[in-house]
Scaffold this motif. Structure first.
Motif, PDB file in Angstrom:
ATOM      1  N   ALA A  45       0.829  -1.200   0.000  1.00  0.00           N
ATOM      2  CA  ALA A  45       0.000   0.000   0.000  1.00  0.00           C
ATOM      3  C   ALA A  45       0.867   1.255   0.000  1.00  0.00           C
ATOM      4  N   GLN A  73       2.145   1.781  -3.445  1.00  0.00           N
ATOM      5  CA  GLN A  73       1.095   2.316  -4.317  1.00  0.00           C
ATOM      6  C   GLN A  73       0.929   3.819  -4.091  1.00  0.00           C
ATOM      7  N   ILE A  74       0.929   4.237  -2.848  1.00  0.00           N
ATOM      8  CA  ILE A  74       0.792   5.660  -2.538  1.00  0.00           C
ATOM      9  C   ILE A  74       1.970   6.441  -3.119  1.00  0.00           C
ATOM     10  N   ASP A 131      -0.714   5.701  -7.089  1.00  0.00           N
ATOM     11  CA  ASP A 131      -1.754   4.739  -7.451  1.00  0.00           C
ATOM     12  C   ASP A 131      -2.789   4.651  -6.326  1.00  0.00           C
ATOM     13  N   TYR A 132      -3.624   5.683  -6.261  1.00  0.00           N
ATOM     14  CA  TYR A 132      -4.659   5.721  -5.227  1.00  0.00           C
ATOM     15  C   TYR A 132      -5.776   6.645  -5.680  1.00  0.00           C
TER      16      TYR A 132
END
Length: 78
Positions: A53, A56-57, A61-62
């Protein structure tokens, strides 16, 4: 405000109070809070999910809250 500053202010307030009921209630609250604090141990799977996660941040990608709400609204309309 830092934790140490808050602690000092609380101590000053407690020392200046003559309200027995307030002091007893504050003591009960703090005693209960200190006894119920738990340390959570994460599994390797949970640690991996957190790391993914974070990646992704960092990669952007959020969804923002607004974007997520729009997607939910669209999904609910179906």
């Amino acid at each position: 405000m830092k934790t140490a500053e808050i602690r000092e202010k609380l101590i000053r307030e407690i020392n200046s109070s003559d309200n027995k009921n307030l002091l007893e209630e504050l003591y009960r609250y703090l005693d209960r809070e200190n006894k119920t604090q738990k340390t959570y141990n994460l599994s390797d799977e949970q640690k991996l999910a957190i790391e993914e996660a974070r990646e992704q941040i960092n990669n952007g990608d959020y969804l923002t809250s607004e974007e997520a709400n729009q997607e939910i609204d669209e999904w609910l309309k179906r």
